[in-house]
Design a protein around this motif. Structure first.
Motif, PDB file in Angstrom:
ATOM      1  N   ILE A 127       2.020  -7.706 -13.182  1.00 46.05           N
ATOM      2  CA  ILE A 127       2.662  -6.396 -13.143  1.00 46.05           C
ATOM      3  C   ILE A 127       3.144  -6.185 -11.709  1.00 46.05           C
ATOM      4  CG2 ILE A 127       2.341  -3.904 -13.372  1.00 46.05           C
ATOM      5  CD1 ILE A 127       0.312  -4.399 -15.533  1.00 46.05           C
ATOM      6  N   TYR A 128       4.466  -6.219 -11.552  1.00 47.00           N
ATOM      7  CA  TYR A 128       5.056  -6.050 -10.217  1.00 47.00           C
ATOM      8  C   TYR A 128       5.501  -4.600 -10.065  1.00 47.00           C
ATOM      9  CZ  TYR A 128       8.160  -6.486  -6.200  1.00 47.00           C
ATOM     10  OH  TYR A 128       8.770  -6.312  -4.982  1.00 47.00           O
ATOM     11  N   CYS A 129       5.065  -3.977  -8.980  1.00 45.24           N
ATOM     12  CA  CYS A 129       5.338  -2.549  -8.740  1.00 45.24           C
ATOM     13  C   CYS A 129       6.250  -2.430  -7.523  1.00 45.24           C
ATOM     14  CB  CYS A 129       4.033  -1.807  -8.522  1.00 45.24           C
ATOM     15  SG  CYS A 129       2.812  -2.102  -9.829  1.00 45.24           S
ATOM     16  N   PRO A 130       7.555  -2.270  -7.734  1.00 44.36           N
ATOM     17  CA  PRO A 130       8.501  -2.353  -6.620  1.00 44.36           C
ATOM     18  C   PRO A 130       8.481  -1.161  -5.679  1.00 44.36           C
ATOM     19  CG  PRO A 130       9.658  -1.771  -8.632  1.00 44.36           C
ATOM     20  CD  PRO A 130       8.230  -2.063  -9.026  1.00 44.36           C
ATOM     21  N   ARG A 131       7.975  -0.005  -6.140  1.00 44.07           N
ATOM     22  CA  ARG A 131       7.943   1.157  -5.255  1.00 44.07           C
ATOM     23  C   ARG A 131       6.659   1.940  -5.456  1.00 44.07           C
ATOM     24  NH1 ARG A 131      12.318   1.827  -8.752  1.00 44.07           N
ATOM     25  NH2 ARG A 131      12.151   3.520 -10.290  1.00 44.07           N
ATOM     26  N   PRO A 132       6.181   2.584  -4.393  1.00 42.21           N
ATOM     27  CA  PRO A 132       4.887   3.278  -4.462  1.00 42.21           C
ATOM     28  C   PRO A 132       4.979   4.590  -5.233  1.00 42.21           C
ATOM     29  CG  PRO A 132       5.866   3.524  -2.275  1.00 42.21           C
ATOM     30  CD  PRO A 132       6.737   2.573  -3.032  1.00 42.21           C
ATOM     31  N   MET A 133       3.824   5.147  -5.530  1.00 40.55           N
ATOM     32  CA  MET A 133       3.737   6.343  -6.367  1.00 40.55           C
ATOM     33  C   MET A 133       4.312   7.587  -5.708  1.00 40.55           C
ATOM     34  SD  MET A 133      -0.012   5.832  -8.180  1.00 40.55           S
ATOM     35  CE  MET A 133      -0.895   5.576  -6.652  1.00 40.55           C
ATOM     36  N   MET A 134       4.505   7.575  -4.401  1.00 47.48           N
ATOM     37  CA  MET A 134       5.107   8.742  -3.749  1.00 47.48           C
ATOM     38  C   MET A 134       6.512   9.018  -4.281  1.00 47.48           C
ATOM     39  SD  MET A 134       6.093   7.309   0.061  1.00 47.48           S
ATOM     40  CE  MET A 134       7.016   8.786   0.516  1.00 47.48           C
ATOM     41  N   TYR A 135       7.134   8.028  -4.910  1.00 50.95           N
ATOM     42  CA  TYR A 135       8.472   8.216  -5.483  1.00 50.95           C
ATOM     43  C   TYR A 135       8.417   8.588  -6.968  1.00 50.95           C
ATOM     44  CZ  TYR A 135      10.041   6.119  -1.134  1.00 50.95           C
ATOM     45  OH  TYR A 135      10.271   5.850   0.216  1.00 50.95           O
ATOM     46  N   PHE A 136       7.202   8.700  -7.530  1.00 50.09           N
ATOM     47  CA  PHE A 136       7.057   9.130  -8.920  1.00 50.09           C
ATOM     48  C   PHE A 136       6.975  10.657  -8.963  1.00 50.09           C
ATOM     49  CE2 PHE A 136       4.443   5.110 -10.286  1.00 50.09           C
ATOM     50  CZ  PHE A 136       5.411   4.294  -9.715  1.00 50.09           C
ATOM     51  N   LYS A 137       7.108  11.222 -10.145  1.00 49.59           N
ATOM     52  CA  LYS A 137       6.879  12.647 -10.317  1.00 49.59           C
ATOM     53  C   LYS A 137       5.421  12.958 -10.024  1.00 49.59           C
ATOM     54  CE  LYS A 137       7.149  16.349 -13.771  1.00 49.59           C
ATOM     55  NZ  LYS A 137       7.422  16.692 -15.191  1.00 49.59           N
ATOM     56  N   PHE A 314      -1.757  -7.560 -10.370  1.00 48.72           N
ATOM     57  CA  PHE A 314      -0.841  -6.568  -9.839  1.00 48.72           C
ATOM     58  C   PHE A 314      -0.318  -7.069  -8.502  1.00 48.72           C
ATOM     59  CE2 PHE A 314      -3.636  -4.246 -12.619  1.00 48.72           C
ATOM     60  CZ  PHE A 314      -2.859  -3.226 -13.170  1.00 48.72           C
ATOM     61  N   THR A 315       0.991  -6.932  -8.300  1.00 51.42           N
ATOM     62  CA  THR A 315       1.591  -7.334  -7.028  1.00 51.42           C
ATOM     63  C   THR A 315       2.431  -6.186  -6.484  1.00 51.42           C
ATOM     64  OG1 THR A 315       1.732  -9.616  -7.818  1.00 51.42           O
ATOM     65  CG2 THR A 315       2.966  -9.073  -5.836  1.00 51.42           C
ATOM     66  N   PHE A 316       2.267  -5.906  -5.197  1.00 53.31           N
ATOM     67  CA  PHE A 316       3.039  -4.884  -4.498  1.00 53.31           C
ATOM     68  C   PHE A 316       3.773  -5.531  -3.335  1.00 53.31           C
ATOM     69  CE2 PHE A 316      -0.643  -2.848  -6.382  1.00 53.31           C
ATOM     70  CZ  PHE A 316      -0.122  -1.707  -6.981  1.00 53.31           C
ATOM     71  N   PRO A 317       4.936  -4.986  -2.946  1.00 57.43           N
ATOM     72  CA  PRO A 317       5.612  -5.505  -1.753  1.00 57.43           C
ATOM     73  C   PRO A 317       4.731  -5.282  -0.514  1.00 57.43           C
ATOM     74  CG  PRO A 317       7.049  -4.009  -3.001  1.00 57.43           C
ATOM     75  CD  PRO A 317       5.668  -3.862  -3.561  1.00 57.43           C
ATOM     76  N   ASP A 318       4.864  -6.149   0.455  1.00 57.55           N
ATOM     77  CA  ASP A 318       4.122  -6.004   1.704  1.00 57.55           C
ATOM     78  C   ASP A 318       4.888  -5.047   2.614  1.00 57.55           C
ATOM     79  OD1 ASP A 318       2.479  -6.213   3.880  1.00 57.55           O
ATOM     80  OD2 ASP A 318       3.276  -8.154   4.526  1.00 57.55           O
ATOM     81  N   ILE A 319       4.689  -3.733   2.398  1.00 62.22           N
ATOM     82  CA  ILE A 319       5.406  -2.734   3.200  1.00 62.22           C
ATOM     83  C   ILE A 319       4.643  -2.448   4.491  1.00 62.22           C
ATOM     84  CG2 ILE A 319       6.449  -1.698   1.146  1.00 62.22           C
ATOM     85  CD1 ILE A 319       4.350   0.514   1.310  1.00 62.22           C
ATOM     86  N   PRO A 320       5.320  -1.958   5.532  1.00 59.79           N
ATOM     87  CA  PRO A 320       4.618  -1.635   6.785  1.00 59.79           C
ATOM     88  C   PRO A 320       3.575  -0.546   6.566  1.00 59.79           C
ATOM     89  CG  PRO A 320       7.001  -1.695   7.118  1.00 59.79           C
ATOM     90  CD  PRO A 320       6.781  -1.760   5.641  1.00 59.79           C
ATOM     91  N   ARG A 321       2.472  -0.674   7.263  1.00 62.10           N
ATOM     92  CA  ARG A 321       1.421   0.348   7.199  1.00 62.10           C
ATOM     93  C   ARG A 321       1.648   1.356   8.315  1.00 62.10           C
ATOM     94  NH1 ARG A 321      -3.755   1.168   9.456  1.00 62.10           N
ATOM     95  NH2 ARG A 321      -5.237   2.182   8.015  1.00 62.10           N
ATOM     96  N   VAL A 322       1.716   2.634   7.932  1.00 61.39           N
ATOM     97  CA  VAL A 322       1.995   3.684   8.921  1.00 61.39           C
ATOM     98  C   VAL A 322       0.711   4.144   9.600  1.00 61.39           C
ATOM     99  CG1 VAL A 322       2.926   6.013   9.268  1.00 61.39           C
ATOM    100  CG2 VAL A 322       4.055   4.427   7.683  1.00 61.39           C
ATOM    101  N   ALA A 323      -0.246   4.613   8.793  1.00 61.02           N
ATOM    102  CA  ALA A 323      -1.505   5.108   9.352  1.00 61.02           C
ATOM    103  C   ALA A 323      -2.498   5.327   8.223  1.00 61.02           C
ATOM    104  CB  ALA A 323      -1.293   6.416  10.117  1.00 61.02           C
ATOM    105  N   GLY A 329       0.980   5.063  -1.754  1.00 61.12           N
ATOM    106  CA  GLY A 329       0.521   5.020  -3.139  1.00 61.12           C
ATOM    107  C   GLY A 329       0.773   3.716  -3.862  1.00 61.12           C
ATOM    108  N   ASN A 330       0.537   2.595  -3.207  1.00 61.19           N
ATOM    109  CA  ASN A 330       0.540   1.304  -3.902  1.00 61.19           C
ATOM    110  C   ASN A 330      -0.888   1.007  -4.363  1.00 61.19           C
ATOM    111  OD1 ASN A 330       3.248   0.606  -3.850  1.00 61.19           O
ATOM    112  ND2 ASN A 330       3.133  -0.345  -1.830  1.00 61.19           N
ATOM    113  N   ASN A 331      -1.344   1.782  -5.334  1.00 62.12           N
ATOM    114  CA  ASN A 331      -2.690   1.633  -5.890  1.00 62.12           C
ATOM    115  C   ASN A 331      -2.579   1.062  -7.292  1.00 62.12           C
ATOM    116  OD1 ASN A 331      -3.392   3.042  -3.565  1.00 62.12           O
ATOM    117  ND2 ASN A 331      -3.719   4.979  -4.629  1.00 62.12           N
ATOM    118  N   ALA A 332      -3.396   0.077  -7.606  1.00 61.13           N
ATOM    119  CA  ALA A 332      -3.265  -0.610  -8.893  1.00 61.13           C
ATOM    120  C   ALA A 332      -3.882   0.181 -10.044  1.00 61.13           C
ATOM    121  CB  ALA A 332      -3.881  -2.002  -8.810  1.00 61.13           C
ATOM    122  N   ILE A 333      -5.185   0.446  -9.999  1.00 63.32           N
ATOM    123  CA  ILE A 333      -5.902   1.036 -11.128  1.00 63.32           C
ATOM    124  C   ILE A 333      -6.684   2.254 -10.661  1.00 63.32           C
ATOM    125  CG2 ILE A 333      -7.694   0.651 -12.887  1.00 63.32           C
ATOM    126  CD1 ILE A 333      -6.994  -2.333 -12.799  1.00 63.32           C
TER     127      ILE A 333
END
Length: 545
Positions: A127-137, A314-323, A329-333
């Motif tokens: 299950i590839y998740c291209p964008r984090p949950m902050m972009y979901f409703k 589950f695979t998520f893109p390796d995005i930069p970590r801010v803090a 919100g790249n959380n799997a379960i």
């Protein structure tokens, strides 16, 4: 000098018993040095293996899910979920091998439901998740959390890094795959949303470690019910329950122990096994004694049962970590409101958090791998949960809290887990107590002082201390890098406010000293635990005899 005295005394105590006994003394001397029974953790209280569920199979491919085509599968997959929800009895939602793209929440909202892939390896289901949950409703179920974060101005402030950002609602909540009961609170955050209490029974008394409670005002309770036992602090900063929870130890409890009197400070999900007039027997032992001033009660606990998530990755893109705390919100379960359920054979790559739990009980999470270059917040974390067993977890990625017992966690077990990078055993404050690190292996590199910060005490000051009494470490295997270069004992340290811990069997490929405060019970230091490698297994086998 005080710390040196503790270390020397512990060493003398250990050396005096090692040669005389085959098993740790604490197993035969539990009245003098209390040791909780952790054997009730896991699926069906550890008494049954995770099943290979048979039932109606819903193939996701029949509803338009097509692996490896580079197109988003969210709408088709949710259509398959709706079809599965319409099935009576056991249902298995079968995912195909290959890459599936998911950019929406997949909610599991019914019992007897298994989400099954074709395996967690290279030829299995991804299950590839291209964008984090902050972009979901925004999820309705996190509305109270969002209000809490803004009401209390929860922000990550790091002036040295030019960081002053609001906490994310997904720092410790939410997941792409999410078990829930619609309309039920994930977690209590604000007094004003606490429902008017309608207890099934008022609980007057009970003893720590025992199974019988004395009650009054029973309302419709019956044998077999799964309900929640709640204990309260209604008496402010000097509440009796605070003193009892920490056994009078020299620690300073934070303000959240008394600022929310409507919210339970201790809770257990319990199964009723016997009702005899004003006496009720529960399946699992009490974590603390109950007194009238706690205004304890048994209340309804809505939950799902026999939910499984298995054989996928589950695979998520390796995005930069801010803090810290501002994770997008790249959380799997996210497991909420489940009982007698499981997650099995899952690999998670580049997550902010792999598996989060809240308001769950008697769940087994096993054969999990977390990896990837992305720095995680959590791997598999246990907060607000009871009797959860996490076994065979391999952690290859770096994480702020690789293993963590979090707020309100009680009687949970990490068993046979291994941390390969930046090992830390975290206990995260918030009245969490009586949790077990069992047969854990950590890989460490000592610092220039020949010491290593292994015992973490995370969490906010208002929820301190880091844990309550009787948190237990059993057979902690410490593997030091370049052991041939170690010429004196390595000091393992970090915990300053964890009272009455039980630390039995710290051993590995070097000699170790342990500094853990206050008032630890330390035994079998630098002694292999060949006879009883797992306390959980030992206690379970004895109970089932």
């Amino acid at each position: 000098m005080k710390h040196q005295t503790i270390l020397i005394c512990c060493s003398l105590f250990v050396n005096s018993i090692v040669f005389g006994q085959q098993t740790p003394k604490i197993l035969a001397d539990k009245k003098t040095n209390y040791l909780p029974d952790f054997s009730y953790a896991g699926y069906h209280f550890g008494e049954k293996n995770i099943p290979e569920v048979q039932g109606k199979i819903i193939n996701a491919t029949d509803y338009g899910v097509k692996a490896n085509d580079g197109l988003d599968d969210s709408k088709a997959l949710l259509k398959a979920v709706r079809a599965a929800n319409a099935v009576d009895g056991n249902v298995i939602l079968q995912l195909p091998a290959g890459r599936i793209i998911l950019s929406d929440f997949l909610y599991i909202q019914r019992s007897n439901f298994v989400l099954r892939g074709a395996g967690s390896g290279e030829t299995g289901t991804e299950i590839y998740c291209p964008r984090p949950m902050m972009y979901f409703k925004d999820p309705e179920s996190l509305a109270e959390l969002r209000e809490y974060l803004t009401t209390f101005d929860k922000r990550q402030r790091e002036p040295e890094n030019n960081v002053d950002l609001p906490f994310s609602q997904y720092a410790w909540s939410g997941g792409i795959v999410w078990t829930q009961i619609p309309g039920e609170r994930v977690k209590s955050y604000l007094d004003k949303y606490e429902p008017v209490s309608n207890p099934l029974a008022k609980v007057i008394s009970g003893n720590m470690g025992e199974h019988t409670i004395n009650v009054s005002d029973l309302k419709g309770l019956k044998v077999g019910d799964i309900v929640e036992l709640q204990l309260f602090n209604k008496d402010g900063e000097n509440g009796e329950i605070i003193k009892d929870l920490y056994q009078g130890a020299n620690v300073k409890p934070g303000s959240h122990h008394w600022k929310f009197p409507k919210l339970p400070i201790v809770r257990q999900q319990v199964e009723i096994t016997k009702i005899s007039n004003s006496k009720i027997t529960i399946k699992t032992p009490l974590t603390i004694a109950i007194k009238p001033s706690y205004q304890a009660q048994l209340v309804e606990w809505k939950h799902l049962t026999e939910v499984g998530i298995e054989h996928l990755r589950f695979t998520f893109p390796d995005i930069p970590r801010v803090a810290h705390h501002v994770e997008p919100g790249n959380n799997a379960i996210f497991l909420t409101r489940v009982f007698n359920s499981w997650v099995k054979d899952v690999t998670i790559t580049n997550a902010d958090s792999g598996i989060l739990g809240e308001e769950i009980s008697n769940v087994t999470v096993q054969d999990i791998t977390t990896d990837g270059p992305h720095m995680a917040h959590y791997t598999v974390t246990l907060g607000g949960v009871h009797n959860v067993l996490v076994k065979n977890l391999k952690i290859y990625n770096k994480a702020v809290h690789p293993l963590s017992f979090n707020t309100f966690a009680t009687k949970n077990v990490y068993q046979n887990c291994e941390i390969f990078a930046d090992a830390l055993l975290d206990q995260h404050s918030g009245a969490n107590h009586q949790n077990l690190f069992d047969h854990i292996t950590v890989h460490i590199t000592p610092d220039k002082n020949n010491s290593y910060y292994l015992f973490g005490g995370g969490g906010a000051d208002y929820w301190k201390p880091s844990h309550g009494p009787f948190s237990t470490f059993w057979n902690l295997n410490v593997q030091v890098e370049k052991p041939a270069e170690i010429t004196k004992p390595v000091l393992l340290y970090g915990m300053k406010d964890g009272p009455l811990a039980r630390i039995i069997g710290v051993n590995g490929n070097a000699k170790f000293e342990v500094k853990y405060e206050p008032d630890p019970y330390i035994e079998f230091l630098n002694t292999p635990m060949d006879k009883i490698p797992s306390l959980y297994d030992y206690q379970l086998q004895r109970r089932l005899k």
